[in-house]
Motif scaffolding. Structure first.
Motif, mmCIF file in Angstrom:
data_model
loop_
_atom_site.group_PDB
_atom_site.id
_atom_site.type_symbol
_atom_site.label_atom_id
_atom_site.label_comp_id
_atom_site.label_asym_id
_atom_site.label_seq_id
_atom_site.Cartn_x
_atom_site.Cartn_y
_atom_site.Cartn_z
ATOM 1 N N ALA A 273 0.837 -1.205 0.000
ATOM 2 C CA ALA A 273 0.000 0.000 0.000
ATOM 3 C C ALA A 273 0.867 1.249 0.000
ATOM 4 O O ALA A 273 0.379 2.351 -0.222
ATOM 5 C CB ALA A 273 -0.906 0.005 1.229
ATOM 6 N N HIS A 274 2.166 1.084 0.245
ATOM 7 C CA HIS A 274 3.084 2.242 0.348
ATOM 8 C C HIS A 274 4.146 2.074 -0.752
ATOM 9 O O HIS A 274 3.806 1.939 -1.924
ATOM 10 C CB HIS A 274 3.639 2.243 1.782
ATOM 11 N N GLY A 275 5.422 2.047 -0.381
ATOM 12 C CA GLY A 275 6.483 2.017 -1.402
ATOM 13 C C GLY A 275 6.527 0.741 -2.208
ATOM 14 O O GLY A 275 7.035 0.723 -3.342
ATOM 15 N N ARG A 309 -6.740 -4.497 -5.973
ATOM 16 C CA ARG A 309 -6.805 -3.043 -6.181
ATOM 17 C C ARG A 309 -5.914 -2.691 -7.357
ATOM 18 O O ARG A 309 -4.920 -3.381 -7.606
ATOM 19 C CB ARG A 309 -6.282 -2.297 -4.954
ATOM 20 N N LEU A 310 -6.250 -1.620 -8.015
ATOM 21 C CA LEU A 310 -5.407 -1.152 -9.106
ATOM 22 C C LEU A 310 -4.167 -0.535 -8.475
ATOM 23 O O LEU A 310 -4.255 0.538 -7.869
ATOM 24 C CB LEU A 310 -6.185 -0.097 -9.892
ATOM 25 N N MET A 311 -3.045 -1.223 -8.572
ATOM 26 C CA MET A 311 -1.835 -0.718 -7.915
ATOM 27 C C MET A 311 -1.333 0.529 -8.651
ATOM 28 O O MET A 311 -1.427 0.610 -9.875
ATOM 29 C CB MET A 311 -0.753 -1.809 -7.873
ATOM 30 N N GLY A 312 -0.831 1.483 -7.872
ATOM 31 C CA GLY A 312 -0.381 2.747 -8.469
ATOM 32 C C GLY A 312 -1.519 3.733 -8.648
ATOM 33 O O GLY A 312 -1.343 4.791 -9.254
ATOM 34 N N PHE A 313 -2.688 3.384 -8.109
ATOM 35 C CA PHE A 313 -3.851 4.273 -8.169
ATOM 36 C C PHE A 313 -4.333 4.591 -6.767
ATOM 37 O O PHE A 313 -4.372 3.724 -5.904
ATOM 38 C CB PHE A 313 -4.992 3.602 -8.947
ATOM 39 N N HIS A 315 -4.682 7.610 -3.448
ATOM 40 C CA HIS A 315 -3.766 8.159 -2.447
ATOM 41 C C HIS A 315 -4.584 8.710 -1.294
ATOM 42 O O HIS A 315 -5.661 9.258 -1.511
ATOM 43 C CB HIS A 315 -2.905 9.278 -3.067
ATOM 44 N N ARG A 316 -4.064 8.542 -0.084
ATOM 45 C CA ARG A 316 -4.782 9.060 1.078
ATOM 46 C C ARG A 316 -4.942 10.587 1.006
ATOM 47 O O ARG A 316 -5.985 11.130 1.372
ATOM 48 C CB ARG A 316 -4.018 8.666 2.357
ATOM 49 N N TYR A 362 -16.434 4.669 -11.095
ATOM 50 C CA TYR A 362 -15.923 4.190 -9.805
ATOM 51 C C TYR A 362 -14.692 4.998 -9.387
ATOM 52 O O TYR A 362 -14.596 5.499 -8.268
ATOM 53 C CB TYR A 362 -15.568 2.704 -9.916
ATOM 54 N N ARG A 366 -14.495 8.359 -6.652
ATOM 55 C CA ARG A 366 -13.630 8.210 -5.470
ATOM 56 C C ARG A 366 -12.336 9.022 -5.587
ATOM 57 O O ARG A 366 -11.466 8.927 -4.742
ATOM 58 C CB ARG A 366 -13.290 6.723 -5.258
ATOM 59 N N LEU A 368 -9.774 8.700 -7.556
ATOM 60 C CA LEU A 368 -8.594 7.833 -7.592
ATOM 61 C C LEU A 368 -7.797 8.136 -8.860
ATOM 62 O O LEU A 368 -8.246 7.852 -9.967
ATOM 63 C CB LEU A 368 -9.020 6.355 -7.574
ATOM 64 N N ASN A 371 -0.782 7.477 -8.921
ATOM 65 C CA ASN A 371 0.159 8.057 -7.961
ATOM 66 C C ASN A 371 1.596 7.870 -8.457
ATOM 67 O O ASN A 371 1.818 7.345 -9.553
ATOM 68 C CB ASN A 371 -0.074 7.476 -6.558
ATOM 69 N N ASP A 373 3.846 5.857 -7.982
ATOM 70 C CA ASP A 373 4.339 4.519 -8.298
ATOM 71 C C ASP A 373 3.840 3.981 -9.635
ATOM 72 O O ASP A 373 4.312 2.956 -10.101
ATOM 73 C CB ASP A 373 3.924 3.542 -7.183
HETATM 74 N N1 CMC Z 1 -8.132 0.346 -6.637
HETATM 75 C C1 CMC Z 1 -9.453 0.175 -6.427
HETATM 76 N N2 CMC Z 1 -10.154 0.805 -5.481
HETATM 77 C C2 CMC Z 1 -9.477 1.655 -4.677
HETATM 78 C C3 CMC Z 1 -8.100 1.877 -4.828
HETATM 79 C C4 CMC Z 1 -7.431 1.195 -5.860
HETATM 80 N N3 CMC Z 1 -6.105 1.366 -6.040
HETATM 81 N N4 CMC Z 1 -7.688 2.761 -3.898
HETATM 82 C C5 CMC Z 1 -8.776 3.089 -3.190
HETATM 83 N N5 CMC Z 1 -9.860 2.409 -3.652
HETATM 84 C C6 CMC Z 1 -11.255 2.547 -3.183
HETATM 85 C C7 CMC Z 1 -11.475 1.792 -1.891
HETATM 86 O O1 CMC Z 1 -11.891 0.474 -2.112
HETATM 87 C C8 CMC Z 1 -12.562 2.632 -1.242
HETATM 88 O O2 CMC Z 1 -13.763 2.351 -1.887
HETATM 89 P P1 CMC Z 1 -15.169 2.348 -1.043
HETATM 90 O O3 CMC Z 1 -15.351 3.758 -0.591
HETATM 91 O O4 CMC Z 1 -16.191 1.877 -2.005
HETATM 92 O O5 CMC Z 1 -14.940 1.398 0.112
HETATM 93 C C9 CMC Z 1 -12.180 4.052 -1.642
HETATM 94 O O6 CMC Z 1 -11.467 3.918 -2.882
HETATM 95 C C10 CMC Z 1 -11.294 4.760 -0.624
HETATM 96 O O7 CMC Z 1 -10.151 3.939 -0.385
HETATM 97 P P2 CMC Z 1 -9.433 3.798 1.012
HETATM 98 O O8 CMC Z 1 -8.805 2.451 1.105
HETATM 99 O O9 CMC Z 1 -10.361 4.200 2.116
HETATM 100 O O10 CMC Z 1 -8.327 4.925 0.869
HETATM 101 P P3 CMC Z 1 -7.014 5.065 1.733
HETATM 102 O O11 CMC Z 1 -6.725 6.496 1.783
HETATM 103 O O12 CMC Z 1 -7.150 4.334 3.019
HETATM 104 O O13 CMC Z 1 -5.909 4.274 0.877
HETATM 105 C C11 CMC Z 1 -4.175 3.804 -0.644
HETATM 106 C C12 CMC Z 1 -4.953 4.900 0.091
HETATM 107 C C13 CMC Z 1 -2.998 4.446 -1.367
HETATM 108 C C14 CMC Z 1 -3.606 2.785 0.393
HETATM 109 C C15 CMC Z 1 -5.118 3.095 -1.649
HETATM 110 O O14 CMC Z 1 -5.574 4.022 -2.605
HETATM 111 C C16 CMC Z 1 -4.446 1.905 -2.325
HETATM 112 O O15 CMC Z 1 -4.427 0.803 -1.765
HETATM 113 N N6 CMC Z 1 -3.848 2.118 -3.552
HETATM 114 C C17 CMC Z 1 -3.120 1.078 -4.230
HETATM 115 C C18 CMC Z 1 -1.713 0.958 -3.653
HETATM 116 C C19 CMC Z 1 -0.807 2.103 -4.077
HETATM 117 O O16 CMC Z 1 -0.744 2.465 -5.242
HETATM 118 N N7 CMC Z 1 -0.059 2.635 -3.101
HETATM 119 C C20 CMC Z 1 0.913 3.718 -3.356
HETATM 120 C C21 CMC Z 1 0.517 4.999 -2.686
HETATM 121 S S1 CMC Z 1 1.482 6.395 -3.262
HETATM 122 C C22 CMC Z 1 3.098 6.103 -2.800
HETATM 123 C C23 CMC Z 1 3.325 5.864 -1.351
HETATM 124 O O17 CMC Z 1 2.709 6.487 -0.507
HETATM 125 O O18 CMC Z 1 4.165 5.036 -1.054
#
Ligand code: CMC
Length: 438
Positions: A273-275, A309-313, A315-316, A362, A366, A368, A371, A373
């Motif tokens: 979920a991070h790096g 999840r779509l990786m690289g998509f 962000h908090r 979708y 949201r 999305l 990001n 990565d």
């Molecule tokens: N693919 C599909 N759905 C997603 C995704 C995704 N990548 N990211 C968020 N969602 C949905 C999630 O299911 C939720 O939907 P619902 O409201 O219907 O339950 C909504 O969007 C909000 O997601 P969340 O999990 O509450 O958001 P969060 O802020 O807790 O998580 C995140 C942020 C980065 C962990 C998450 O977007 C994710 O897992 N992304 C994929 C992993 C990724 O690319 N991480 C790199 C982040 S940037 C670099 C870094 O920080 O290291």
């Protein structure tokens, strides 16, 4: 909850407890930018409550001068400078100086800083034996956690965190040694000799040399590749209170030494979920395989019952384009062009996946967006870096952010050991029945 004008320019927030009618007023503190924060440190003393905020969605854990993000606008500033300008006008070591010291260096300051960093690039020779304890197929991030933490066993003269000079030396050591640690982790996995740093090279060039050089032949460093690496390092240098930085701060809040804290940060960064997402993006693109499968994977990402999840998509903080992703996408095209890679199926797949996701309700609803990565893995692959090393590169770059934030925390007069509270939902007190009666 009501808001009224407080002392001076500051406001207060008054909370009324409807069950008791009791009221308490808390200061509203404004920063340079971003939403103000309610100082709730006296909440428990005044009203008898804790706050509940899993994942720290709305909780500011510290005061910081280093990095600012406006997630709605897609803005990232380091010490007030936009990331786009830093990428255009500075090299990575200038950005390191900026993050650590608060100002960009003048030429003399830069020369001195560069010389300090290049003079700390060697690792203690005995650390080589430490590497040999790992299996050859160990993930390089596992090696990074171990070796970074082990530095505290080798550099006793920079672990006294109460001494500002030792804090500074530890910071320089971490920035200087991380590329060497990372290069050796890679060399170990290949069974090739460890490459010693070459101090006549710039930071990014030296890193490439330790990754790709070998003692038997000349390794010509491609300036385009070195420039791209330098830019990637800048883009990952700091990102305010993300999971790994918060881990470094929390570890350090107990007085732990900086090397141990950075090791904790590396462990946190490793998660997908991070790096770890940069590695996961490339694995995902390979799994999708070709454009005709995109719809199936978009469907999976949208299915609440499917963990995919779509990786690289997403962000908090960013609810708009991650500004780093924009630069990364542009860098990706530049690098592939410069290297003469005209046909990169994974890039084409990524562009199509991005296009489809950005038009899908979708992802739109949201907010999305891609990001940092999303595109970095494709560049790393073009540079000849193996997938398991992707997150290691992120760790090398983020070390300056971690150490700057750690230093800021130690030097903050309000600093306290981090100790969150909880909402206990376990058993109420009960009696133990002896085992013979259970
Ligand atoms: N693919 C599909 N759905 C997603 C995704 C995704 N990548 N990211 C968020 N969602 C949905 C999630 O299911 C939720 O939907 P619902 O409201 O219907 O339950 C909504 O969007 C909000 O997601 P969340 O999990 O509450 O958001 P969060 O802020 O807790 O998580 C995140 C942020 C980065 C962990 C998450 O977007 C994710 O897992 N992304 C994929 C992993 C990724 O690319 N991480 C790199 C982040 S940037 C670099 C870094 O920080 O290291």
């Amino acid at each position: 909850m009501s808001q009224d004008q407080g002392q001076g320019t500051n406001k207060n927030v008054t909370i009324t407890d409807n069950s008791t009618g009791k009221q308490a007023t808390f200061p509203l503190i404004a920063g340079t930018d971003g939403p103000p924060v309610i100082d709730i440190r006296k909440l428990h003393a005044e009203l008898g409550y804790f706050t509940y905020d899993p994942g720290f969605i709305a909780t500011g854990s510290c005061e910081s001068d280093i990095t600012f993000i406006d997630g709605d606008q897609g803005i990232l500033l380091h010490r007030g400078y936009p990331i786009e300008q830093l990428v255009e006008h500075c090299n990575f070591l200038e950005v390191c100086y900026l993050l650590l010291n608060g100002q960009l260096p003048n030429p003399e300051e830069f020369q001195e800083f560069e010389s300090v960093i290049t003079n700390h690039t060697l690792l203690h020779e005995q650390l080589q034996y430490f590497y040999r304890g790992f299996r050859r197929d160990a993930h390089p991030m596992a090696i990074m956690c171990g070796v970074a933490g082990a530095l505290s066993a080798f550099y006793h003269d920079s672990t006294d965190i109460s001494d500002p000079q030792q804090r500074l030396i530890a910071s320089h050591r971490m920035i200087a040694k991380m590329p060497t640690i990372a290069g050796w982790a890679y060399k170990y996995s290949l069974g090739q000799p460890f490459m010693y740093p070459k101090n006549e090279l710039g930071y990014a060039e030296n890193f490439l040399w330790m990754l790709f050089g070998n003692p038997c032949e000349n390794y010509e460093i491609n300036p385009i590749v070195a420039k791209a690496m330098d830019r990637i390092l800048i883009l990952h240098a700091d990102h305010e209170q993300n999971a790994s930085t918060s881990t470094v701060r929390l570890s350090g809040s107990s007085g732990a030494n900086p090397f141990a804290c950075i090791s904790a940060g590396i462990a946190s960064l490793w998660g997908p979920a991070h790096g770890g997402a940069n590695e996961a993006v490339l694995n995902m693109l390979r799994e999708i395989g070709n454009k005709s499968n995109i719809d199936e994977y978009i469907k999976k990402a949208k299915d609440p019952n499917d963990p995919f999840r779509l990786m690289g998509f997403g962000h908090r903080v960013y609810k708009n384009f991650d500004p780093r992703a924009k630069i990364m996408q542009q860098t990706c095209h530049e690098v592939l062009n410069e290297l003469g890679i005209t046909d990169e199926p994974l890039l084409e797949l990524a562009i199509e996946l991005e296009r489809i996701a950005l038009e899908d309700e979708y992802f739109v609803s949201r907010k999305l967006y891609p990001n940092v990565d999303f595109y970095s893995g494709i560049i790393f692959q073009a540079l000849g870096i193996p997938t398991t090393m992707f997150t290691v590169l992120f760790a090398v770059a983020r070390t300056v952010g971690w150490i700057s934030q750690w230093k800021e925390m130690i030097e903050d007069p309000n600093q306290k050991i981090g100790r969150p509270r909880q909402l206990y939902t376990g058993q109420a007190p009960r009696f133990v029945t002896p085992i013979s009666e259970r």
